[in-house]
Scaffold this active site. Sequence first.
Site, PDB file in Angstrom:
ATOM      1  CB  CYS A  77      -7.514   6.235   5.686  1.00 49.28           C
ATOM      2  SG  CYS A  77      -7.984   4.370   5.392  1.00 49.28           S
ATOM      3  CG  HIS A 175      -7.518   7.946   1.408  1.00 47.52           C
ATOM      4  ND1 HIS A 175      -5.911   7.763   2.028  1.00 47.52           N
ATOM      5  CD2 HIS A 175      -7.658   6.589   1.646  1.00 47.52           C
ATOM      6  CE1 HIS A 175      -5.957   6.574   2.599  1.00 47.52           C
ATOM      7  NE2 HIS A 175      -7.087   6.229   2.293  1.00 47.52           N
ATOM      8  CD  GLU A 177      -4.341  10.543   0.835  1.00 46.88           C
ATOM      9  OE1 GLU A 177      -4.193   9.329   0.880  1.00 46.88           O
ATOM     10  OE2 GLU A 177      -4.929  11.292   1.576  1.00 46.88           O
TER      11      GLU A 177
END
Length: 193
Positions: A77, A175, A177
């Site tokens: 990001c 993202h 994650e």
Amino acid sequence: MEIAIIDYGAGNIQSIKFAFQRIGINPVLTHNSETILKADKVIFPGVGEASSAMKKLKATGLDVLIPTLNQPVLGICLGMQLMCKFSEEGNTNGLGIFDAEVKKFSNKVKVPQIGWNQISALKTDLFDGISENEYMYLVHSFYAPICSETIAISNYELDYSSALQKENFYGTQFHPEKSSSAGQRVLENFLKL
């Protein structure tokens, strides 16, 4: 395997840590140059604002260290955007790793873009086993235009780089994650690079 997450006050560190713990890796959170240099892989996270983030990097000398790293580095990001040469967010000079100038989405679309969006035109082993048009989770108001270092594309108002790569440096606008099993696969692929 030693994974270092660069600690400079970025906002998504805990979710990145948990994502790696789910795949059996316990990363170290650090701003120590020696620890970062010795790590097998480095994560450069980011949720925040470009100019204040660059000030934090400069205060610790990380702005000089990061572009010299030789091991695989993954910017996420804002981390990816700071690896570019310039950002319109706060008219900020970046680290200059990627030859791209980060721009703001126009006011014709809702900003920030929040939620799931598709990635396509996938290149490199970072996307091994990831389907074309897979959905990933994004939250951003600024984007890196398509350039020679683009390895994945998303569309929101226009086509933009949802991932970049140059030598050992990788960046994802999305993202991983927070992107379910597909995002976890991207992190696993990064560990294999």
